[in-house]
Structures are given as C-alpha cells and as structure tokens.
Scaffold this active site. Structure first.
Site, PDB file in Angstrom:
ATOM      1  N   SER A 134       0.831  -1.201   0.000  1.00 36.16           N
ATOM      2  CA  SER A 134       0.000   0.000   0.000  1.00 36.16           C
ATOM      3  C   SER A 134       0.871   1.259   0.000  1.00 36.16           C
ATOM      4  O   SER A 134       1.548   1.529  -0.996  1.00 36.16           O
ATOM      5  CB  SER A 134      -0.959  -0.048   1.195  1.00 36.16           C
ATOM      6  OG  SER A 134      -1.977   0.914   1.071  1.00 36.16           O
ATOM      7  N   HIS A 170      -4.744  -1.412  -3.998  1.00 35.36           N
ATOM      8  CA  HIS A 170      -6.101  -1.817  -3.586  1.00 35.36           C
ATOM      9  C   HIS A 170      -7.109  -1.553  -4.711  1.00 35.36           C
ATOM     10  O   HIS A 170      -8.216  -1.063  -4.486  1.00 35.36           O
ATOM     11  CB  HIS A 170      -6.519  -1.073  -2.321  1.00 35.36           C
ATOM     12  CG  HIS A 170      -5.517  -1.170  -1.212  1.00 35.36           C
ATOM     13  ND1 HIS A 170      -5.063  -2.385  -0.743  1.00 35.36           N
ATOM     14  CD2 HIS A 170      -4.874  -0.217  -0.479  1.00 35.36           C
ATOM     15  CE1 HIS A 170      -4.189  -2.166   0.235  1.00 35.36           C
ATOM     16  NE2 HIS A 170      -4.045  -0.870   0.395  1.00 35.36           N
TER      17      HIS A 170
END
Length: 242
Positions: A134, A170
């Site tokens: 991330s 994501h």
C-alpha cells in the site's frame, strides 16, 4: 549477498490472516526475501513502520514473524526519535527492507526529514531488496492515490521516484481507487503506471517491470496509460501465481 540488480517488489499484499498472530507473512514477502539470495545465514529483514506512526503492536508482530521465519529481524522507527544511531548504516546493512502501509504522505515527510529517502535510494542501488504494501508500494513510484488526507482519496505526486511510474493500490477492493487513478493519468497529473488488486505485486528490476506476482488466484495487475484523445487506457497484465 545483495541482489544482483536493483530490485523492488511493490504490493497490495504480502501478509495474511493468522490463527496465532495478528497477521503472518504472505507469499509476496516470502518472494521478496528469496530475491535477496541469502545463503549460509539468516536473511536480514528490516521493517519500516513509519506510515502507521511506528505502531508498537505492528512492530511486535513483525518480530514474532521474523522469529518464526528464521530471519534476523530489525526495524527503524522515527518516533519520537530514530531507534538506531545511524539510520543509513543500518539500512545499507540489510538484505530486505519492508515498508508497511498507512499514510504515504506522512511516510514521505518523515523519511525526508530524517534522510531515510536518500539512504533507501542508496540501498536499492546497492542491491538491497525493497518491498512494501500500500503506502509501502506507492512510495517507490512517482505517486498514486492516497487516503492520507481523509476518506476522499487524493493524489500524491511526490514519491521517491525510484521508479518512473505511478502506482495504484487496492485496485479491486476500494471503490475510489480505480476511477481516480485513471483520471489522474488521463489528465497528466500522474505519469503512466501500474495498479494492483489486493494480493498482487509488481516485481521491478531496475526501473522496469519484470513480472507480476500474485498470492491470490483472482488478483490482477494493470498498466494504465493516457490515450491520444486524453482518456485512460487500462491493460490487464499476465501474472504468475505464487
């Protein structure tokens, strides 16, 4: 033994549910450690938990994992002061550096304040494998999309730019990610780049994508670029399942 060439494995994964711990190491992180090519001793793996404010529970779980994996684990925290005397020396002595997720804007600000950014570039050039999830994926790129500033995603454009691409994370699990990433590239606010579903990772050698790796059967990765008419073109990429 450093990797034979500058190596980054940027992911939307690398850890998984654990019945015994808060989380455990996933296939993507196992691959990052294998890429370091360490033999005859425990691989030295350093966690950078900056993006979550050096969360103590995260660091503790990392050490539990490192012990179970047979790694020589360490971490560099920056709050309230660096926990090692010489951050550069410590990072350059590692085989793998693992940047955790959280606030990529906060991560970049703290790294630059303490010179971690320049140490990481030097480590990468010296063959230390860089990986992360991330925020710990976006940071190696020019920029991407972030919730660092609130629930409405915004662009971040001041990444370390070890890689000349943008990065979307994501991509399949957070509804705002895909349309914003495409719009930013179509508008020229971000350069062309690569996006990952949860469970997918981008393996770069030097500054070029070498392979897409996944730890989930349905995870995908994509290349997004600007068409001549100013719209975004998204191309799914072939992937290797770990």
């Amino acid at each position: 033994m450093p990797a034979s060439r500058p190596t980054i494995l940027a992911t939307s994964g690398g850890f998984r549910y654990s019945a015994r711990l808060r989380w455990e190491v996933g296939a993507l992180t196992h691959r990052a450690v294998a890429l370091a090519g360490v033999t005859g001793r425990a691989p030295r793996v350093c966690l950078l938990p900056t993006a979550v404010g050096d969360d103590h529970a995260l660091v503790s779980t990392f050490y539990d994992n490192a012990w179970r994996q047979g790694w020589a684990g360490s971490h560099v925290s920056l709050f309230p002061m660096p926990n090692v005397d010489d951050v550069r020396k410590h990072l350059l002595s590692q085989d793998v550096i693992w940047a955790w997720g959280g606030s990529v804007a906060g991560l970049l600000a703290m790294w630059r304040l303490h010179g971690v950014d320049t140490a990481l570039r030097e480590a990468w050039q010296d063959g230390v494998v860089l990986t992360g999830v991330s925020a710990g994926s976006i940071c190696w790129h020019v920029g991407g999309t972030t919730d660092s500033f609130g629930p409405e995603l915004q662009p971040v454009t001041n990444g370390l730019a070890l890689l000349p691409w943008s990065n979307g994370v994501h991509y399949d699990s957070e509804a705002q990610r895909r349309p914003l990433f495409q719009r930013l590239i179509a508008d020229g606010e971000l350069p062309p780049g690569y996006a990952t579903d949860d469970g997918a990772g981008l393996l770069y050698h030097g500054s070029e994508l070498h392979e897409v790796l996944t730890e989930r059967a349905d995870a995908r990765a994509y290349f997004v670029e600007r068409r001549p008419d100013g719209s975004a073109l998204e191309t799914p990429l072939p992937a290797t399942r770990l």
